[in-house]
Scaffold this active site. Structure first.
Site, PDB file in Angstrom:
ATOM      1  N   GLN A 240      10.786   3.375 -67.513  1.00 47.84           N
ATOM      2  CA  GLN A 240      11.313   2.683 -66.342  1.00 47.84           C
ATOM      3  C   GLN A 240      11.675   1.233 -66.684  1.00 47.84           C
ATOM      4  O   GLN A 240      12.296   0.553 -65.871  1.00 47.84           O
ATOM      5  CB  GLN A 240      10.301   2.714 -65.189  1.00 47.84           C
ATOM      6  CG  GLN A 240      10.186   4.089 -64.533  1.00 47.84           C
ATOM      7  CD  GLN A 240       9.223   4.124 -63.357  1.00 47.84           C
ATOM      8  OE1 GLN A 240       8.234   4.844 -63.401  1.00 47.84           O
ATOM      9  NE2 GLN A 240       9.504   3.378 -62.304  1.00 47.84           N
ATOM     10  N   ARG A 387       5.727   4.777 -55.961  1.00 49.37           N
ATOM     11  CA  ARG A 387       6.768   4.576 -54.955  1.00 49.37           C
ATOM     12  C   ARG A 387       6.458   3.397 -54.037  1.00 49.37           C
ATOM     13  O   ARG A 387       6.568   3.488 -52.815  1.00 49.37           O
ATOM     14  CB  ARG A 387       7.004   5.838 -54.140  1.00 49.37           C
ATOM     15  CG  ARG A 387       8.436   5.838 -53.601  1.00 49.37           C
ATOM     16  CD  ARG A 387       8.912   7.161 -53.111  1.00 49.37           C
ATOM     17  NE  ARG A 387      10.309   7.013 -52.731  1.00 49.37           N
ATOM     18  CZ  ARG A 387      11.225   7.950 -52.841  1.00 49.37           C
ATOM     19  NH1 ARG A 387      10.916   9.116 -53.338  1.00 49.37           N
ATOM     20  NH2 ARG A 387      12.457   7.742 -52.484  1.00 49.37           N
ATOM     21  N   CYS A 388       6.024   2.304 -54.642  1.00 54.33           N
ATOM     22  CA  CYS A 388       5.810   1.105 -53.846  1.00 54.33           C
ATOM     23  C   CYS A 388       5.802  -0.076 -54.772  1.00 54.33           C
ATOM     24  O   CYS A 388       5.823   0.057 -55.968  1.00 54.33           O
ATOM     25  CB  CYS A 388       4.499   1.176 -53.068  1.00 54.33           C
ATOM     26  SG  CYS A 388       3.044   0.831 -54.057  1.00 54.33           S
ATOM     27  N   GLU A 763      11.353   2.453 -51.607  1.00 52.54           N
ATOM     28  CA  GLU A 763       9.922   2.682 -51.460  1.00 52.54           C
ATOM     29  C   GLU A 763       9.409   2.505 -50.035  1.00 52.54           C
ATOM     30  O   GLU A 763       8.328   2.986 -49.701  1.00 52.54           O
ATOM     31  CB  GLU A 763       9.180   1.766 -52.434  1.00 52.54           C
ATOM     32  CG  GLU A 763       9.642   2.061 -53.849  1.00 52.54           C
ATOM     33  CD  GLU A 763       9.184   1.047 -54.880  1.00 52.54           C
ATOM     34  OE1 GLU A 763       9.001   1.442 -56.030  1.00 52.54           O
ATOM     35  OE2 GLU A 763       9.017  -0.131 -54.544  1.00 52.54           O
TER      36      GLU A 763
END
Ligand SMILES: Cc1cc2nc3c(=O)[nH]c(=O)nc-3n(C[C@H](O)[C@H](O)[C@H](O)COP(=O)(O)OP(=O)(O)OC[C@H]3O[C@@H](n4cnc5c(N)ncnc54)[C@H](O)[C@@H]3O)c2cc1C
Lengths: 809, 284
Positions: A240, A387-388, A763
């Site tokens: 990522q 996802r945050c 997110e």
């Protein structure tokens, strides 16, 4: 006909710029199985490496015998810590300032830990080789509970205790116990205590945000290829943050950075799982150097769930104070954070608990204090932002539960309690008690729109009737109305306070306009499904007036892309998106000069209009961007260099603060514990909307992962530190079957400091969704006295709640 | 998740299958759809040096319905079962149950024979077959024999089938009356937290016969004679439901797992059974 083609609306539509639901350019290849993922990479003579993993959660290793393994046909080498030690690679630095064993150095600290790396001609031989490696373990007492970890004299990390038994400071300051990692504080301790002591109303509640896992469909993996002739290392992987990986590989291997090329090909979802560096990467690189051949390492599903980066695992205790009328006056939060055997959290350096200090949420809370204790246990390392943005899920869950608990204590409607405490529109930019400055918001408008859309009063009336019916024995189903209002903090971040391993968290974009009026733009980010190739082209189309369809977006190859910190924490649009707009504006500035030259007027006498520069007051005199691009390459223009290119490195002045209002209506079967989601309404305000279709897709995905986490998804351990949820049979990954129909909605409050006003959205739905689903479960039982019950709300836990409230009697 | 090495056979004659089983004994296993066996091999919980694929054997995937008797070949897939109009008419509970097994992908591969021969208490068809009083036809070195589904299951993964025998078909007397297959699971693709198969015959408002079997609540499927008996002669009122539930609870012996502890499973088993009975009764 000609007139029609050239109408302004047509010209705008032709660009497919910002605000249009342009179809995703990525999908042609993904839907035809033509993606190119790491495991699709096949190189001549490529070998395959895989791990011998510890069956124990805490044990000393007394011997490793690879003799039989080396006899397995196809097995070429078995690497252990002893082999890596001379290279200084048996341990590696973590993103959190700790270090982590690459291969077990005398002991193991969690089940599944990497013990030896078997290198073989193919993955089948490697699997047989793994079986044949003989490891002798001497079991040690296992600590899976962080509270016990802080009391026990079982030391997990002997390497972090001095010879005289004293406990040296860690990366984030003093440690009070051998198993203690850090204490991190934000806000005002005494002032908060005082407010709480003198409160008219005070509630205290504890909650556990369980350990879970991002579980991307594609697991982690890499291919390392060391070319011994030219000294170049190429590393393809599920990264990522490819540039950060290049720098890390250079720092720990000593290979000069220009000799390392890191490539992230297509990535099948990341959700934080693919931010960190894993032993598999290091071992593949070493194995490639040792064998002179490319080496591939790919996790299987169990490896992924059990060993690479988990999320959450926060034990949170809160105190919230208010006036009798419900105005919140103070907030106190203590967290015991279970980090597992190594501190490998992926947070900006100065934030060992991420942005947990956004835990005052969307409310105007004058005084607050947060304290987080990080603790080692015999569990896998990680603590990534699933996802945050850096623990904001935990923060929002905490405050959205505390507000509900306070509403119960006050006997108030939870929607109304939120309304009277929201930060008001005119208070922005708003300086929160724990330090952040919220950029913009209009919470009341969003809340009212949400409540009206779902007919909130009607739902409450229906619910009241349902309770009556239940008590009268007419139904066995209860109804819950779950509310959540969240404020995210995304787009890390300003270099002055955000860095990872000393690398400032700016991002970048480099644009080249080709002579015929098409373009390529390269960014420091990397899409894992977000659709960057679609949306960044839209930003550029609007900025530079060339059609999005004529713009190629490329990311992920460190040899060609400008340096950037990658994609996670919803930072791509806030940071790289801003860089894209800024680079686009540089292009436009040069184009303006070229246009003025071509039109034989002064620079200031032309103005940009959709896809061209026109002479002010004479719209029939213009040069299109296509014409300008060509001129940039074929005309000698005095005072202007040939070519049309630009680079921008963008250091954001602040984070962005998307927000949203969610409502979930749930029916719960009290006898079986089965919840049924009747309705889910999600209003998101992500500032300027680049592509409404992609936003909707992101919201659907984020809500689905929220549903998963709230209703069943967990990494559970038994007392011996065995992972109980290591396969998708037990680890809940929702399918279309479990997912309700989502209703999406929006308001638009642009970010005042972002060049295009966009805030990021990937997110938000997860951050806001988890408390919404959880609050719906809680709300169903509110009439029967429930205050707090922990996630995941799977059938048996919901059943247990009903049972403990006496609803089965 | 890579199995240990194995030899793969794809014989075309049943005699060859049996010969291979005889030759390799416990080291050999037949494979049908592979959707229980291969996961076990990948987890290396089963090491099968000799894997004998049944796909190429003729005659194992046929369905016959005659004289009130259904015969389903061992290699008939769960998908075939769901889409067979004749079966749906003759025994609709088969379709209702099969639709609750796993997901379409699994059902395209998973077979009736594999599901009933596997011996995993989580499989749905064993209980279903007990409810329907099915008979399994086995062929081995000494020829054919049949075993009642109600006598087939001994313990988890232990059945009356000998190592050298192959299950070739399942015979089911066409059921009468109302039916229901009720299953609680955590998600698509999950085995049952509790499941109940019920067939009920109603005459003049009274239950004259009832057959009840439960799934994943013991180390074998549970055919509860007493639960069925508790309904006979009643109008399937609340008292009868409670009696059936109590009888069933006396027969099951669930264990704790990630789905929940024993108390929860027992409670849910009772609820699921009551719902199955009510639905079956409403259809009777
Ligand atoms: C994700 C997933 C979810 C699932 N969920 C469910 C569920 O909810 N309910 C359910 O019932 N099942 C479920 N299953 C199992 C599935 O239905 C299997 O297909 C079935 O259990 C076995 O059938 P098979 O044809 O695949 O058998 P195989 O896997 O090929 O064989 C299973 C066993 O039976 C033996 N065997 C197979 N055929 C014969 C034969 N003719 N004679 C003798 N022995 C034989 C094999 O040697 C092996 O030991 C699930 C499977 C998966 C992968």
């Amino acid at each position: 006909m000609k007139d029609e083609v050239e109408s302004r609306d047509d010209r705008v539509a032709n660009l497919k710029g910002m605000g249009c639901s342009r179809k995703r350019v990525e999908d042609a290849r993904f839907t035809q199985g033509k993606g190119n993922y790491v495991d699709d990479i096949k190189l001549d003579g490529m070998l395959f490496g895989d791990f011998v993993r510890s069956p124990y959660a805490h044990a000393r290793i007394t011997s490793i015998n690879a003799e039989e393994a080396l006899k397995v046909p196809g097995v070429l080498a078995v690497l252990t810590a002893a082999d890596l030690e001379p290279l200084g690679l048996h341990w590696m630095p973590t993103l959190a300032g700790d270090k982590q064993m690459v291969l077990a150095d005398g002991k193991v600290l969690f089940q599944g830990q990497e013990v030896a790396f078997v290198v073989a001609e193919d993955r089948f031989a490697a699997a047989d080789g793994i079986e044949a490696v003989e490891v002798e373990y001497e079991e040690l007492p296992v600590i899976v509970d962080p509270f016990e970890a802080m009391k026990t004299d079982v030391v997990l990390r002997e390497d972090l205790v001095a010879d005289d038994g004293s406990i040296p400071d860690g990366a984030h300051g003093p440690r009070t116990h051998p198993n203690h990692i850090f204490t991190w504080e934000a806000g005002e301790k005494e002032a908060t205590q005082q407010v709480l002591d003198n409160a008219e109303v005070l509630v205290e509640e504890s909650m556990y945000y369980h350990r879970t896992h991002p579980c991307p469909l594609e697991t982690c993996g890499c291919v390392a290829s060391m070319d011994k002739v030219n000294g170049k290392l190429t590393l393809w992987g599920t990264f990522q943050a490819p540039h950060a990986i290049r720098t890390v590989v250079s720092l720990i291997s000593g290979i000069e950075e220009h000799n390392i090329r890191v490539v992230s090909p297509d990535i099948g979802g990341g959700f934080g799982n693919k931010v960190g560096a894993y032993p598999g990467y290091v071992c593949s690189v070493v194995a490639s150097i040792v064998t002179g051949k490319p080496v591939k390492w790919i996790e299987d599903r169990m490896d992924n769930l059990m060993t690479t980066a988990f999320a959450r695992d926060y034990h949170m205790t809160g105190k919230i104070s208010a006036t009798k009328e419900g105005k919140i006056t103070g907030l106190h939060c203590h967290v015991t954070a279970d980090h597992g055997g190594f501190d490998a959290c992926a947070d900006p350096t100065k934030f060992p608990a991420g942005f947990m200090n956004i835990c005052t949420g969307s409310y105007d809370i004058p005084t607050a204090f947060l304290e987080v204790d990080g603790v080692y246990t015999n569990k896998a390392p990680g603590g990534v932002s699933y996802r945050c943005s850096f623990r904001v899920t935990e923060a929002v869950y905490f405050i959205e539960r505390m507000v509900e608990v306070l509403a119960i204590e006050l006997g108030m409607d939870a929607a109304e309690l939120r309304r009277i405490n929201f930060i008001k529109k005119e208070q922005f930019p708003y300086k929160a008690a724990l330090g952040w400055e919220y950029d913009s918001g209009d919470y009341h408008t969003a809340w009212d729109k949400a409540l009206t859309s779902v007919d909130y009063d009607g739902l409450r009336a229906e619910q009241a009737q349902r309770v009556e019916d239940f008590k009268a024995g007419k139904t066995r189903k209860l109804m819950g109305v779950g509310l959540s209002f969240f404020t995210e903090i995304v787009g890390a971040g300003p270099v002055k306070n955000c860095d990872i391993l000393g690398l400032g968290m700016f991002d970048s974009c480099e644009i080249r306009i080709h002579p015929t009026g098409s373009a390529i733009a390269r960014l420091g980010t990397i899409s894992q499904g977000q659709g960057h190739a679609t949306t960044f082209a839209q930003i550029l189309a609007s900025e530079i007036g060339l059609p999005a369809d004529s713009i190629t977006i490329e990311e992920g190859d460190t040899d060609t892309a400008p340096y950037g910190l990658g994609t996670y924490g919803s930072r791509s649009t806030p940071v790289a998106g801003a860089a894209t707009a800024m680079a686009g504006r540089k292009i436009r500035a040069k184009a303006q000069m070229i246009a003025a030259y071509l039109l034989e007027v002064h620079d200031n006498d032309v103005e940009f209009d959709v896809d061209r520069f026109v002479v002010k007051g004479a719209p029939e005199k213009f040069k299109t961007m296509k014409e300008i691009a060509f001129a940039a390459y074929n005309q000698a223009i005095p005072g202007i260099e040939p070519g049309l290119e630009a680079v921008s490195y963008y250091d954001p002045p602040n984070m962005t603060y998307p927000f949203g209002a969610y409502v979930c209506v749930m029916d719960i079967d009290v006898d079986t514990g089965v919840p049924e989601i009747r309705r889910f309404y999600a209003l998101d305000d992500c500032g300027t909307r680049i592509n409404p279709m992609i936003i909707e897709g992101q919201v659907h995905g984020g809500l689905t992962e929220a549903l998963a986490v709230a209703l069943g998804q967990e990494i559970a351990y038994d007392d011996m530190g065995n992972v109980k949820t290591g396969t998708l049979m037990d680890f809940f990954l929702p399918t279309a079957w479990e997912v309700p129909n989502y209703e999406t909605d929006h308001t638009v409050t642009p970010s005042p400091h972002h060049p295009i006003g966009a805030k990021g959205v990937g997110e938000s739905p997860h951050v806001g969704g988890v408390p919404c689903f959880s609050n719906a479960v809680h709300d169903a039982f509110r009439a029967f006295g429930l205050r707090q019950t922990n996630m995941p709300h799977d059938h048996w836990r919901i059943w247990k709640t009903a049972n403990e409230l006496g609803l089965h009697d | 998740m890579i199995p240990a090495a194995f030899d793969y056979y794809r014989p075309t004659k049943m005699d060859d299958v049996i010969a291979l089983l005889k030759e390799h004994g416990d080291d050999a296993r037949v494979m049908a759809g592979g959707h229980s066996l291969i996961p076990m091999m990948k987890l290396r919980m089963a090491e099968i040096p000799h894997l004998i694929d049944l796909q190429a054997i003729d005659g194992l995937n046929e369905i016959f319905i005659e004289d009130g008797q259904m015969t389903i070949g061992a290699m008939v897939t769960q998908h075939d079962l769901i889409n067979h109009a004749g079966l749906e008419a003759a025994a609709p509970i088969l379709r209702e149950a099969a639709l609750q097994i796993a997901d379409p992908q699994v059902r395209y591969m998973g077979t009736v024979g594999g599901n009933v021969a596997n011996g995993d208490p989580g499989n749905d068809m064993p209980g279903l077959m007990q409810c329907l009083d099915a008979t399994f036809l086995l062929v081995g070195p000494d020829g054919e024999r049949s075993v009642a589904a109600r006598d087939f299951y001994e313990a988890a993964y232990m059945t009356a089938r000998e190592d050298e025998e192959v299950l070739t078909s399942v015979s089911i007397p066409a059921p009468q009356g109302g039916y229901a297959y009720e299953k609680q699971k955590r998600k698509i693709g999950d085995y049952a937290t509790a499941a109940a198969a019920v067939q009920i015959i109603k005459e003049d408002g009274k239950c004259t016969a009832a057959s009840i079997a439960m799934t994943n609540l013991s180390d074998t499927p549970i055919y509860s004679v007493d639960a069925g008996a508790a309904l006979v002669g009643t109008a399937v009122d609340a008292a009868a439901l409670n009696a059936a539930k109590a009888a069933m609870l006396g027969d099951i012996d669930p264990t704790e797992d990630n789905r929940g502890p024993v108390a929860f499973k027992k409670h849910v088993a009772g609820v699921i059974l009551a719902r199955a009975i009510e639905r079956a009764w409403s259809r009777a």
